[in-house]
Every structure is written in C-alpha cells, then in structure tokens.
Design a protein around this motif. Structure first.
Motif, PDB file in Angstrom:
ATOM      1  N   UNK A 277       4.726  15.639 -14.283  1.00  0.00           N
ATOM      2  CA  UNK A 277       4.307  14.243 -14.226  1.00  0.00           C
ATOM      3  C   UNK A 277       2.788  14.194 -14.141  1.00  0.00           C
ATOM      4  N   UNK A 278       2.185  13.259 -14.851  1.00  0.00           N
ATOM      5  CA  UNK A 278       0.749  13.019 -14.695  1.00  0.00           C
ATOM      6  C   UNK A 278       0.578  11.580 -14.245  1.00  0.00           C
ATOM      7  N   UNK A 279       0.183  11.404 -12.997  1.00  0.00           N
ATOM      8  CA  UNK A 279       0.077  10.058 -12.441  1.00  0.00           C
ATOM      9  C   UNK A 279      -0.741  10.092 -11.158  1.00  0.00           C
ATOM     10  N   UNK A 280      -1.382   8.984 -10.853  1.00  0.00           N
ATOM     11  CA  UNK A 280      -2.130   8.850  -9.606  1.00  0.00           C
ATOM     12  C   UNK A 280      -1.324   8.097  -8.546  1.00  0.00           C
ATOM     13  N   UNK A 281      -0.124   7.654  -8.898  1.00  0.00           N
ATOM     14  CA  UNK A 281       0.782   7.061  -7.917  1.00  0.00           C
ATOM     15  C   UNK A 281       1.726   8.153  -7.431  1.00  0.00           C
ATOM     16  N   UNK A 282       1.687   8.439  -6.158  1.00  0.00           N
ATOM     17  CA  UNK A 282       2.546   9.491  -5.627  1.00  0.00           C
ATOM     18  C   UNK A 282       3.193   9.050  -4.326  1.00  0.00           C
ATOM     19  N   UNK A 283       4.155   9.843  -3.891  1.00  0.00           N
ATOM     20  CA  UNK A 283       4.893   9.543  -2.664  1.00  0.00           C
ATOM     21  C   UNK A 283       4.965  10.800  -1.817  1.00  0.00           C
ATOM     22  N   UNK A 284       5.186  10.615  -0.525  1.00  0.00           N
ATOM     23  CA  UNK A 284       5.311  11.731   0.403  1.00  0.00           C
ATOM     24  C   UNK A 284       6.782  11.917   0.754  1.00  0.00           C
ATOM     25  N   UNK A 285       7.269  13.140   0.631  1.00  0.00           N
ATOM     26  CA  UNK A 285       8.650  13.439   0.975  1.00  0.00           C
ATOM     27  C   UNK A 285       8.780  13.653   2.482  1.00  0.00           C
ATOM     28  N   UNK A 286      10.019  13.685   2.948  1.00  0.00           N
ATOM     29  CA  UNK A 286      10.252  13.830   4.382  1.00  0.00           C
ATOM     30  C   UNK A 286       9.716  15.147   4.921  1.00  0.00           C
ATOM     31  N   UNK A 287       9.640  16.170   4.049  1.00  0.00           N
ATOM     32  CA  UNK A 287       9.133  17.471   4.499  1.00  0.00           C
ATOM     33  C   UNK A 287       7.640  17.630   4.248  1.00  0.00           C
ATOM     34  N   UNK A 288       6.935  16.498   4.032  1.00  0.00           N
ATOM     35  CA  UNK A 288       5.485  16.534   3.917  1.00  0.00           C
ATOM     36  C   UNK A 288       4.967  17.078   2.609  1.00  0.00           C
ATOM     37  N   UNK A 289       5.683  16.839   1.515  1.00  0.00           N
ATOM     38  CA  UNK A 289       5.255  17.256   0.183  1.00  0.00           C
ATOM     39  C   UNK A 289       4.953  16.010  -0.660  1.00  0.00           C
ATOM     40  N   UNK A 290       4.361  16.242  -1.823  1.00  0.00           N
ATOM     41  CA  UNK A 290       3.904  15.129  -2.669  1.00  0.00           C
ATOM     42  C   UNK A 290       4.588  15.187  -4.034  1.00  0.00           C
ATOM     43  N   UNK A 291       5.154  14.048  -4.462  1.00  0.00           N
ATOM     44  CA  UNK A 291       5.775  13.952  -5.785  1.00  0.00           C
ATOM     45  C   UNK A 291       5.379  12.622  -6.422  1.00  0.00           C
ATOM     46  N   UNK A 292       5.678  12.481  -7.703  1.00  0.00           N
ATOM     47  CA  UNK A 292       5.392  11.242  -8.398  1.00  0.00           C
ATOM     48  C   UNK A 292       6.168  10.071  -7.810  1.00  0.00           C
ATOM     49  N   UNK A 293       5.533   8.914  -7.799  1.00  0.00           N
ATOM     50  CA  UNK A 293       6.149   7.723  -7.224  1.00  0.00           C
ATOM     51  C   UNK A 293       7.441   7.350  -7.952  1.00  0.00           C
TER      52      UNK A 293
END
Length: 506
Positions: A45-61
């Motif tokens: 994914x290429x994006x500046x919108x991201x989300x934080x997972x419950x285990x403190x990781x970052x993925x696309x929104x």
C-alpha cells in the motif's frame, strides 16, 4: 503445508480510485454474512493515511476499515508493506507494521525481492487462520513500467496462484476501454487468471448498459459479475484521496472550520466526522488559496513536518492564522500540526530529510526534537479542554509520530490519558490547543466538547465506529443485490476443495 481451509480472491482495478478498497470491504462483509471466516489483505500500500493495530504496529487505513468489515481487529499481516511518501521520489518503508528505512524509488525497486518475501510470509500466516483471504491490488496491473518485480498486483497473484476480479469506475467514463485495455496489456497467464469484471458507480437505467455488457463479455470471454450503483454520499474512510463533499443545510451551520492542505498531509480521515456533521461546514484550503474567515483552523498531521511548515509560511497561511486569532478564532494542531504550533522543531539526525532546526509558529510553549523511533499507540482518557458547557468528555485516539515534545509545565494539558500521561497542551488564554491524538473527533462527547470550545453548541452524534458500521452495511447490501454471488463463490469453493485434497495428500 497448505491449509485445507484457505482460498484467496484478489480485486484489481483499471485505475487508482476505481473502487478496489471499497469492493474488498464489501466482499469481506458479504462473505462474513455468508458464513465464511474472511480476512482482508493488501500486499503493498502507498498511502499517508494509516492506522495503529492493537499490538502497536502500523497499516494502511483502508485495511483497518476492511478488518472492521470482516469483524476483525486490524493486524499488521493485513498490510505487510506500507509505503508513506516523503517526497516525489522517496518514501518511508514499513514492513510488518514497523518502519525500517526511507528509500528512493530506484532503491525500493531493488528491494522488492525482500519485500515480496514479507508479503508471502504474511499471506501464509493469514491462510493458516482464515477460510478466505480477500486481496486488494494497488493502482493498476497494467502499469508497464512497474511490472518488473511487481508485488502489488499480478506479481502477487501469480505467486500465490489466485483468481482476479478487475473493477472499473464507470463514473469516470470510458469504462469499456478501461477494462479491455487493461486486459490486453496483461500477459497470457495473467489474462487467464482474470475471472470476471465488476463495474462500479453506475447511474441511470441498467437496460441502456446491457448492449455494452454483452459486447464486453463477447470481446473478452470474461463474465461481468455485477454492476454496482453509485452510492450517493457513502461516508467510508478514504484510503488516500481527500473527500471534500458535504451534505449540509446552510441554514443550520453553527461552526465553520478550515483545514489547510499540506503537501504531505497525513491521516486526513481525522476530519471525517467533521465532514459528516450536519452543523459543521468543513473547508479544505488548497495551496494558492487564503484561509477564509472561520471559527476554527485545524493544522493537520504531516509526513514532512518541517517542509510543510516552510510551505505554510511560503503561502502566507501564518499571516491568515494571525489575523484569525486577532479576531478571536480558535486554533488546533494535530500531530505534525501540533509540533508546528511550538517554538521549534529540530531534526538532528535527518529523520525527515535535511538536518537542522526550524522556527515554529510560537503559539505554544513547546519544543520538538524529531527522533528515529516512531510512537505507535492507541490511547484513551479524558479531554481536559475547557468549554462553556463544562462537559467532561472521554476521548480516544491513536498516535503515529516521530519526535519528542517538551512543554512548559505552566501550560494546561489537552487530555489526561488512562496511562496517567498528560497529553498535548492548551495556551493559557484557552484560544490555541495541540494534541498528538489522531481520531480525537471520533468520540461523540469529545467532538461535541471540542466544537463547544470552538464556539458552538451542536448535536451529539453517533460515534465513528457506529457510523462506519452503518455505511459498511449499506455497501454490503448493494454488493449482495447487484453481484453474482453464485459465480463469485464458484471461484472460492473449488480452491477450498482443492486445498483440502492437497492437505489430505500431505
């Protein structure tokens, strides 16, 4: 060993914004309704919108939204490679939810073999837990210059041997050229794995489209699996594009909010609840335009804070902001916008580019030093921002930022987190505030309290999760009504049967 309960189906698009993200979300919700255990997946994914997972990781929104559609908590395996652009030719590379380095485009091209292994590892882990993996492609599979070493579209589909559905947006025009042209530019093996088409955003009488659909099926020998109608005012989180449309009653607008759009604006989904609020007029101020008269200016997050701070000053937005404050308006900064409100932003190691220090706007008594370690947390607590209504509001959100901010003990805090930390700060005259919390408008009481601080009493809305649930259900109902699910399940069930046989043989 191949999991006996695993099938993979991929959605690719003729263009960016063809509807891949929404279609995967719709498929996830529909398959859950049909009794499948399904997980979303986007290899790259290429994006500046991201989300934080419950285990403190970052993925696309978008993958976080798709996880919600599948009734799952977001996980880093759902988006193993995330690229966050930092310039026109460079991006931060995030693997399995953790930032590893910044790369220029050519260097990343050489890195794709490593990235592909991360993709395959995540896909393998998901197939061990879920019956169906719904995969979203990126951009278009027909980008000739990007085909070598591709991990996002057909390169991935070929590697895992999965069927592909191609979606096209008819609202843009030229839908038959999009679909036929895309198919023609694929290799024979890639063409063979395309099992059908979906046409998105159709308006009008479907009977007038039938002759074109018949021609398309005859021309390509591929079925049209459905024509989705244009869903007016569908309010689902966007993957990257800023959605500026609003459906408001001008006579009931109680607050006017302006958001300057930086070159590297990040997590603009922060403003979805404001854009959906019937009593708020939200204005995204484009570069080259002055900030208009309003009640509240919000400085958003940024992937390149010092560069966007310079842009802000070059565009004279700081002059507009000073005038706004002289007239009694309120000013709020979120994440990078919060850092800009302080006295200085230092980058001693070149985390975001050039080493050096930038003078901030000087409205808050804070100093920020950018550090390589990224802060990735989910937070909840209590909003401390005072407003005329004196309501105590719970707040929740997430932090995605680099940098440590030191503030004067004389300035009030924006919120107190459940961890005991005092987060953000507010000017002593209560006119300016800043916070690292993304998603701070998603909690109804916090939203109402912040709008009251900005000068208006507003209705209490449903929370963001409930609003997204309602829209996901709306999307799913359209998918159930307008797609050929007998054919779609024919692409899934044989895989389950085949993999079951393989597993028995193993």
């Amino acid at each position: 060993m191949i999991n006996k309960h695993s099938a993979t189906l991929m959605i690719q698009g003729t263009t960016s914004d063809a509807g891949k993200s929404l279609l995967v979300a719709g498929f996830c919700r529909c398959l859950v309704k049909k009794g499948y255990k399904v997980a979303p997946f986007k290899p790259q994914n290429m994006a500046l919108n991201s989300a934080v997972t419950a285990d403190g990781k970052e993925i696309g929104r978008a993958q976080a939204l798709q996880a919600q559609a599948a009734n799952l908590a977001p996980h880093s395996d759902m988006n193993p490679v995330l690229l966050k652009p930092s310039s026109d030719t460079g991006a931060q590379v995030i693997i399995h939810g953790e930032a590893i380095t910044d790369m220029q485009a050519k260097a990343y091209h050489d890195y794709k073999k490593v990235a592909m292994q991360a993709v395959l590892d995540s896909h393998a882990r998901l197939t061990s837990e879920y019956e169906v993996i719904m995969v979203e492609g990126a951009g278009s599979p027909a980008e000739i210059n990007l085909r070598e070493g591709d991990i996002a579209n057909m390169g991935f589909a070929e590697a895992v041997d999965c069927p592909v559905i191609i979606v096209a947006d008819i609202d843009k025009g030229g839908v038959f050229a999009q679909l036929v042209g895309t198919l023609e530019l694929l290799s024979p093996s890639e063409q063979n794995r395309v099992v059908g088409f979906v046409i998105n955003k159709f308006r009008g009488d479907i009977k007038l489209l039938k002759s074109g659909l018949d021609w398309l099926e005859a021309r390509t020998n591929k079925p049209v699996l459905g024509v989705l109608p244009y869903l007016m005012d569908l309010q689902l989180a966007e993957e990257d594009a800023i959605q500026a449309q609003q459906a408001i009653d001008p006579d009931d607008v109680r607050l006017r909010i302006a958001v300057p759009v930086f070159s590297r604006i990040s997590n603009h989904t922060d403003f979805d609840m404001l854009r959906n609020h019937p009593q708020v007029e939200l204005i995204f101020v484009r570069q080259g335009s002055a900030i208009p008269a309003c009640d509240l200016i919000i400085l958003p997050g940024s992937k390149s804070v010092r560069a966007d701070l310079k842009l802000l000053k070059d565009l004279n937005w700081h002059t507009d902001m000073a005038k706004h404050l002289r007239y009694g308006g309120k000013l709020l900064g979120i994440c990078g916008g919060y850092q800009m409100l302080g006295k200085s932003i230092s980058d001693p190691t070149g985390v975001e580019g050039e080493i050096g220090t930038s003078e901030g706007l000087g409205y808050l008594n804070i100093d920020t030093v950018l550090t390589p370690q990224k802060q990735l947390t989910q937070n909840q607590g209590q909003l401390l921002l005072t407003a005329p209504n004196n309501v105590l509001a719970d707040i929740q959100g997430y932090q995605i930022h680099v940098g440590q901010t030191i503030k004067s003990t004389s300035q009030p805090s924006f919120a107190k987190l459940d961890s005991g930390e005092f987060e953000g700060c507010v000017s002593n005259d209560n006119q300016i505030a800043g916070s690292y919390l993304h998603g701070l408008f998603d909690s109804p009481c916090a939203l109402q309290q912040i709008l009251a601080w900005a000068g208006a009493e507003t209705e209490l809305l449903q929370d963001y999760h409930q609003q997204q649930e309602a829209e996901l259900e709306r999307l799913a109902q359209a998918c159930l009504a307008h797609l050929d699910w007998q054919k779609i399940e024919d692409f899934i069930l044989p895989q389950l049967k085949q993999n079951n046989q393989r597993a028995q043989n193993d």
